[in-house]
Write a protein that holds these residues in place. Structure first.
Motif, PDB file in Angstrom:
ATOM      1  N   ARG A 186      43.995  47.338  21.570  1.00 56.39           N
ATOM      2  CA  ARG A 186      42.735  47.956  21.128  1.00 56.39           C
ATOM      3  C   ARG A 186      41.572  46.974  21.252  1.00 56.39           C
ATOM      4  N   GLY A 187      41.788  45.714  20.831  1.00 56.24           N
ATOM      5  CA  GLY A 187      40.735  44.706  20.953  1.00 56.24           C
ATOM      6  C   GLY A 187      40.393  44.438  22.405  1.00 56.24           C
ATOM      7  N   LEU A 188      41.411  44.406  23.239  1.00 52.66           N
ATOM      8  CA  LEU A 188      41.207  44.206  24.671  1.00 52.66           C
ATOM      9  C   LEU A 188      40.413  45.372  25.261  1.00 52.66           C
ATOM     10  N   ALA A 189      40.755  46.574  24.855  1.00 54.80           N
ATOM     11  CA  ALA A 189      40.034  47.757  25.340  1.00 54.80           C
ATOM     12  C   ALA A 189      38.565  47.703  24.911  1.00 54.80           C
ATOM     13  N   ARG A 190      38.315  47.262  23.665  1.00 56.28           N
ATOM     14  CA  ARG A 190      36.917  47.133  23.219  1.00 56.28           C
ATOM     15  C   ARG A 190      36.175  46.117  24.080  1.00 56.28           C
ATOM     16  N   THR A 191      36.816  44.995  24.356  1.00 58.53           N
ATOM     17  CA  THR A 191      36.199  43.970  25.195  1.00 58.53           C
ATOM     18  C   THR A 191      35.862  44.517  26.571  1.00 58.53           C
ATOM     19  N   LEU A 192      36.757  45.299  27.124  1.00 58.93           N
ATOM     20  CA  LEU A 192      36.575  45.855  28.469  1.00 58.93           C
ATOM     21  C   LEU A 192      35.770  47.152  28.469  1.00 58.93           C
ATOM     22  N   ASP A 193      35.461  47.664  27.280  1.00 58.37           N
ATOM     23  CA  ASP A 193      34.722  48.909  27.106  1.00 58.37           C
ATOM     24  C   ASP A 193      35.425  50.071  27.804  1.00 58.37           C
ATOM     25  N   VAL A 194      36.738  50.170  27.530  1.00 55.00           N
ATOM     26  CA  VAL A 194      37.534  51.271  28.067  1.00 55.00           C
ATOM     27  C   VAL A 194      38.412  51.827  26.947  1.00 55.00           C
ATOM     28  N   ASP A 195      38.998  52.968  27.195  1.00 57.93           N
ATOM     29  CA  ASP A 195      39.966  53.527  26.267  1.00 57.93           C
ATOM     30  C   ASP A 195      41.247  52.690  26.363  1.00 57.93           C
ATOM     31  N   PRO A 196      41.929  52.445  25.244  1.00 60.21           N
ATOM     32  CA  PRO A 196      43.168  51.650  25.302  1.00 60.21           C
ATOM     33  C   PRO A 196      44.201  52.211  26.284  1.00 60.21           C
ATOM     34  N   MET A 197      44.254  53.520  26.443  1.00 55.79           N
ATOM     35  CA  MET A 197      45.236  54.109  27.357  1.00 55.79           C
ATOM     36  C   MET A 197      44.964  53.752  28.810  1.00 55.79           C
ATOM     37  N   ALA A 198      43.729  53.396  29.139  1.00 60.53           N
ATOM     38  CA  ALA A 198      43.414  53.004  30.515  1.00 60.53           C
ATOM     39  C   ALA A 198      44.159  51.720  30.899  1.00 60.53           C
ATOM     40  N   ILE A 199      44.393  50.864  29.935  1.00 59.98           N
ATOM     41  CA  ILE A 199      45.131  49.615  30.198  1.00 59.98           C
ATOM     42  C   ILE A 199      46.556  49.942  30.627  1.00 59.98           C
ATOM     43  N   TYR A 200      47.122  50.975  30.020  1.00 63.13           N
ATOM     44  CA  TYR A 200      48.498  51.362  30.357  1.00 63.13           C
ATOM     45  C   TYR A 200      48.606  52.015  31.732  1.00 63.13           C
ATOM     46  N   HIS A 201      47.484  52.314  32.338  1.00 62.11           N
ATOM     47  CA  HIS A 201      47.505  52.773  33.730  1.00 62.11           C
ATOM     48  C   HIS A 201      47.913  51.610  34.645  1.00 62.11           C
ATOM     49  N   TYR A 202      47.572  50.391  34.235  1.00 62.40           N
ATOM     50  CA  TYR A 202      47.850  49.207  35.047  1.00 62.40           C
ATOM     51  C   TYR A 202      49.107  48.466  34.604  1.00 62.40           C
ATOM     52  N   PHE A 203      49.458  48.561  33.329  1.00 61.88           N
ATOM     53  CA  PHE A 203      50.616  47.847  32.787  1.00 61.88           C
ATOM     54  C   PHE A 203      51.455  48.829  31.974  1.00 61.88           C
ATOM     55  N   ALA A 204      52.746  48.848  32.221  1.00 60.97           N
ATOM     56  CA  ALA A 204      53.638  49.818  31.581  1.00 60.97           C
ATOM     57  C   ALA A 204      53.643  49.690  30.061  1.00 60.97           C
ATOM     58  N   ASN A 205      53.509  48.453  29.577  1.00 61.82           N
ATOM     59  CA  ASN A 205      53.525  48.224  28.138  1.00 61.82           C
ATOM     60  C   ASN A 205      52.903  46.857  27.849  1.00 61.82           C
ATOM     61  N   LYS A 206      52.822  46.528  26.590  1.00 60.77           N
ATOM     62  CA  LYS A 206      52.204  45.271  26.173  1.00 60.77           C
ATOM     63  C   LYS A 206      52.980  44.064  26.718  1.00 60.77           C
ATOM     64  N   ASN A 207      54.313  44.146  26.729  1.00 58.11           N
ATOM     65  CA  ASN A 207      55.107  43.032  27.250  1.00 58.11           C
ATOM     66  C   ASN A 207      54.842  42.790  28.730  1.00 58.11           C
ATOM     67  N   ALA A 208      54.652  43.850  29.490  1.00 57.04           N
ATOM     68  CA  ALA A 208      54.341  43.685  30.914  1.00 57.04           C
ATOM     69  C   ALA A 208      53.006  42.969  31.088  1.00 57.04           C
ATOM     70  N   LEU A 209      52.048  43.295  30.243  1.00 50.83           N
ATOM     71  CA  LEU A 209      50.748  42.611  30.292  1.00 50.83           C
ATOM     72  C   LEU A 209      50.895  41.151  29.874  1.00 50.83           C
ATOM     73  N   LEU A 210      51.647  40.890  28.817  1.00 50.57           N
ATOM     74  CA  LEU A 210      51.885  39.497  28.381  1.00 50.57           C
ATOM     75  C   LEU A 210      52.529  38.683  29.493  1.00 50.57           C
ATOM     76  N   GLU A 211      53.503  39.279  30.163  1.00 48.91           N
ATOM     77  CA  GLU A 211      54.183  38.578  31.255  1.00 48.91           C
ATOM     78  C   GLU A 211      53.205  38.278  32.388  1.00 48.91           C
ATOM     79  N   ALA A 212      52.342  39.228  32.727  1.00 52.40           N
ATOM     80  CA  ALA A 212      51.359  39.014  33.789  1.00 52.40           C
ATOM     81  C   ALA A 212      50.390  37.893  33.417  1.00 52.40           C
ATOM     82  N   VAL A 213      49.978  37.849  32.160  1.00 51.12           N
ATOM     83  CA  VAL A 213      49.087  36.772  31.695  1.00 51.12           C
ATOM     84  C   VAL A 213      49.814  35.434  31.785  1.00 51.12           C
ATOM     85  N   ALA A 214      51.066  35.394  31.319  1.00 54.08           N
ATOM     86  CA  ALA A 214      51.838  34.143  31.346  1.00 54.08           C
ATOM     87  C   ALA A 214      52.023  33.642  32.774  1.00 54.08           C
TER      88      ALA A 214
END
Length: 191
Positions: free
Chosen positions: A41-69
């Motif tokens: 949610r905080g990330l979505a606010r920063t990007l000024d998008v709906d939180p669900m838009a993030i899940y269009h690019y990453f299947a879940n939070k762990n997938a995003l964490l792995e990509a960041v790592a």
């Protein structure tokens, strides 16, 4: 634009504002530079998008964490196999420690993802393999050497993070124990 005005879910076609790279960069900033745990949610606010838009690019939070790592881990030293293995391994280790020191929260994030795909671990492992290739270690010994080094570096990084201002822990403090580790690897190579 308020949350209610944003289009929910999939980003609009032709909207260049949101991409996997932009999400990774913003997540890395949120997580590591500000010492915050990742919040979709905080990330979505920063990007000024709906939180669900993030899940269009990453299947879940762990997938995003792995990509960041993985993105962060790509910044560690890359041995090229043309220098003496001892120096290559020391540069790799010091680079990894510096990365963990400079990105508060990264070590905890990496350790919390032990059950995931571990692509971030593959980055270090592949570079370790290049550094120690001249030793021609058997696979079991090489894996044990990797595990021992990573465990030591993680412990040292944890000590760096928990040190008080009065403590004089510095990355260079790993050099004497590292020299002992190098001697053990030489011995394992000659067996």
């Amino acid at each position: 634009m308020s949350v209610n005005e944003r289009k929910r879910g999939r980003p609009p076609e032709g909207d260049d504002k949101l991409s996997a790279e932009a999400i990774i960069a913003a997540a890395q900033e949120q997580m590591l530079q500000h010492g915050q745990k990742l919040s979709i949610r905080g990330l979505a606010r920063t990007l000024d998008v709906d939180p669900m838009a993030i899940y269009h690019y990453f299947a879940n939070k762990n997938a995003l964490l792995e990509a960041v790592a993985v993105n962060i881990m790509e910044g560690i030293y890359t041995p090229d196999g043309t220098q003496p293995w001892e120096g290559e391994l020391e540069k790799l280790s010091m680079s990894y420690l510096a990365l963990l020191r400079d990105h508060p929260g990264l070590l905890e994030t990496l350790l919390s993802m032990l059950s995931s795909g571990l692509k971030h671990a593959e980055v270090f492992s592949a570079r370790f393999d290049v550094a120690v290739a001249p030793l021609d270690l058997d696979p079991d010994t090489q894996r044990a050497a990797l595990d021992l080094l990573v465990d030591y570096l993680h412990g040292f990084a944890l000590a760096l993070h928990t040190a008080t201002d009065d403590d004089t822990i510095d990355i260079r403090g790993m050099q004497k124990p590292f020299a002992l580790y190098i001697r053990a690897l030489r011995g394992a190579a000659s067996d």
